[in-house]
Design an enzyme around this catalytic site. Structure first.
Site, short mmCIF file in Angstrom:
data_model
loop_
_atom_site.label_atom_id
_atom_site.label_comp_id
_atom_site.label_asym_id
_atom_site.label_seq_id
_atom_site.Cartn_x
_atom_site.Cartn_y
_atom_site.Cartn_z
N CYS A 50 0.82 -1.21 0.00
CA CYS A 50 0.00 0.00 0.00
C CYS A 50 0.85 1.26 0.00
O CYS A 50 0.38 2.33 -0.40
CB CYS A 50 -0.96 0.00 1.18
SG CYS A 50 -0.15 0.00 2.79
N GLU A 114 7.79 -1.16 11.43
CA GLU A 114 6.64 -2.06 11.25
C GLU A 114 7.10 -3.46 10.88
O GLU A 114 8.11 -3.66 10.20
CB GLU A 114 5.70 -1.50 10.17
CG GLU A 114 6.27 -1.53 8.77
CD GLU A 114 5.23 -1.84 7.71
OE1 GLU A 114 4.33 -2.64 7.97
OE2 GLU A 114 5.35 -1.30 6.61
N GLN A 116 5.13 -5.97 9.31
CA GLN A 116 4.49 -6.63 8.18
C GLN A 116 5.35 -6.60 6.92
O GLN A 116 5.29 -7.50 6.08
CB GLN A 116 3.14 -5.98 7.90
CG GLN A 116 2.27 -6.79 6.95
CD GLN A 116 0.89 -6.19 6.78
OE1 GLN A 116 0.57 -5.15 7.34
NE2 GLN A 116 0.05 -6.86 6.01
N GLN A 120 6.30 -9.24 3.59
CA GLN A 120 6.06 -8.81 2.20
C GLN A 120 7.32 -8.96 1.35
O GLN A 120 7.25 -9.33 0.18
CB GLN A 120 5.57 -7.36 2.19
CG GLN A 120 4.16 -7.22 2.77
CD GLN A 120 3.78 -5.79 3.08
OE1 GLN A 120 4.63 -4.93 3.30
NE2 GLN A 120 2.48 -5.50 3.08
N GLY A 189 -13.52 -6.27 4.47
CA GLY A 189 -12.27 -6.98 4.19
C GLY A 189 -11.87 -7.82 5.38
O GLY A 189 -12.16 -7.47 6.53
N ALA A 190 -11.20 -8.95 5.11
CA ALA A 190 -10.83 -9.86 6.19
C ALA A 190 -9.39 -10.37 6.04
O ALA A 190 -9.08 -11.48 6.44
CB ALA A 190 -11.80 -11.03 6.25
N SER A 194 -6.99 -6.32 8.26
CA SER A 194 -8.25 -6.33 9.03
C SER A 194 -8.09 -7.06 10.35
O SER A 194 -8.71 -6.68 11.36
CB SER A 194 -9.38 -6.96 8.20
OG SER A 194 -9.66 -6.17 7.06
#
Length: 433
Positions: A50, A114, A116, A120, A189-190, A194
């Site tokens: 994103c 972060e 995450q 990625q 969104g899941a 989310s």
């Protein structure tokens, strides 16, 4: 071969530009195949999140290769190259290597530290391998980046309590309404983002949460992770009804087109009731015209910067410590890369010496006659091989690890001349003599 990184991030381009260059995972294979079809691109890996699109490259020729990437990005985004160019950055060789390591460590993220982003980068590597984009150099570089990211999180405290995009979104909501507890929240969104949204909403005391997803089972599975929250799962067909009943709606889907815009909201909402919309997707799920409605306050990922900056200062010292660790990891990769220069020379030298060894061994065994059986021959074979390995070991190590580029080249040139290696490699017949 030349290493390069071409891309754009939250630092260089607004979300309306980033979403045009975003490469959804279902088309990774086509994007990598197209990039690899260009004559100057040897290896490629794509990281699309994103907050960034970055293309990691090994190029035959740097300038033509960069132009080929620009052509691809222009065609993909449908933006003319002159319009696109101001938002892009290009980093070459060591600058590109350090940048990728900083990305994996979370030092280049909107949210410093972060976690995450490391997963990625791993996914970027897996896709590069799966779709035949990465080769020897990028595979090693991406492995080094993943190692560096893990090391920074293990040896510094930068990842301790590190906020994510999702937690920043919840913080933004709390800044605007003060108390999230009594409010009704809808999440569209899941996915992973989310999951983090629910986690942080629950930690803020929000218990009235409605969750929906195109695949309903995925939403049910997510809700089951938070039994204390009593999350209600509804079909995505009830999206507008649920949003109309909500105080806050978060959107986090993989849709490449907006799922909400002014016309849909105007048809569904009560103008007497305020709605906060927080969209953390790129491409955006909420069209920019949603803010034209007086009773809708819509935010996107770029609006999270104010929240994030408040949490950054305490992490800056830890980031400086992490930079020192990354310098070591860059140096490790550079040593490996330099060793590749010597591989051809080392291989030729070993082949030459091995040819001599086998020829001389055959002569010796033929002279010894039949009294030497298989066991004795095996001992002599092992002896001659061991001697060769010991003689070659130190020169090969020195050649691979020598940091001075000019000195290493002089050493390789000297070996080539002294052992007539060029003649060996250029003449198959001589190699067998």
């Amino acid at each position: 071969m030349n290493i390069a990184v071409v891309g754009l991030t939250h630092k260089t381009a607004p979300v309306e530009v980033r979403e045009k260059l975003s490469i959804p995972e279902p088309v990774y294979d086509r994007a990598i195949a197209q990039l690899c079809s260009y004559p100057n691109i040897e290896e490629v890996a794509v990281l699309s999140t994103c907050n960034r699109l970055e293309i990691y490259l090994v190029l035959k020729e740097t300038e033509p290769g960069i132009r080929e990437v620009m052509q691809f990005l222009s065609e993909h985004s449908k933006l003319p190259a002159p319009m696109l160019r101001p938002y892009l950055f290009t980093l070459l060789h060591q600058d590109g290597v350090m940048h990728l390591l900083r990305v994996a460590a979370g030092l280049d993220s909107l949210v410093l530290g972060e976690g995450q982003i490391l997963s990625q980068v791993k996914h970027c590597h897996q896709c590069g391998q799966k779709y035949n984009g990465t080769g020897r150099i990028l595979n090693q570089l991406l492995k080094q980046a993943i190692t560096a990211g893990k090391r920074v999180r293990t040896e510094t405290s930068i990842g301790t309590g590190a906020v994510s995009i999702s937690s920043a979104a919840v913080e933004l909501a709390q800044m605007k309404v003060k108390d999230l507890g009594p409010l009704k929240t809808t999440i569209v969104g899941a996915g992973k983002m989310s999951v983090l949204l629910v986690k942080h909403l629950v930690s803020k005391g929000n218990r009235e949460i409605v969750l929906m997803n195109r695949t309903m089972q995925k939403a049910i599975d997510l809700a089951a992770k938070f039994p204390e929250a009593n999350i209600k799962v509804v079909p995505v067909e009830e999206m507008m009804t649920s949003i109309a009943e909500s105080d806050i709606t978060f959107t986090s889907t993989s849709s490449v087109e907006p799922i909400l815009d002014r016309s849909k909201l105007e048809a569904a909402l009560d103008p007497a009731k305020k709605l906060m919309l927080i969209d953390i997707s790129v491409p955006r799920n909420v069209h920019s015209d949603a803010n034209e409605l007086d009773y809708v306050d819509a935010y996107d990922v770029d609006d999270l910067k104010t929240v994030v900056e408040q949490n950054q200062e305490s992490r800056r010292q830890m980031a400086m410590e992490a930079e020192g660790l990354l310098e070591e990891e860059v140096d490790t990769f550079e040593q490996w890369l330099r060793s590749l220069d010597a591989i051809a020379t080392i291989s030729s030298l070993r082949n030459k010496v091995e040819t001599i060894r086998t020829q001389e061994l055959e002569k010796a065994l033929s002279r010894l006659g039949s009294e030497f059986g298989g066991k004795q021959q095996a001992v002599i074979e092992a002896l001659t091989r061991g001697i060769v390995n010991k003689i070659l070991h130190e020169p090969m190590v020195q050649l691979k690890t020598q940091r001075d580029v000019d000195a290493r080249k002089q050493s390789m040139d000297a070996l080539t001349v002294l052992f007539n290696l060029e003649a060996e490699s250029s003449s198959p017949k001589k190699a067998k003599v």
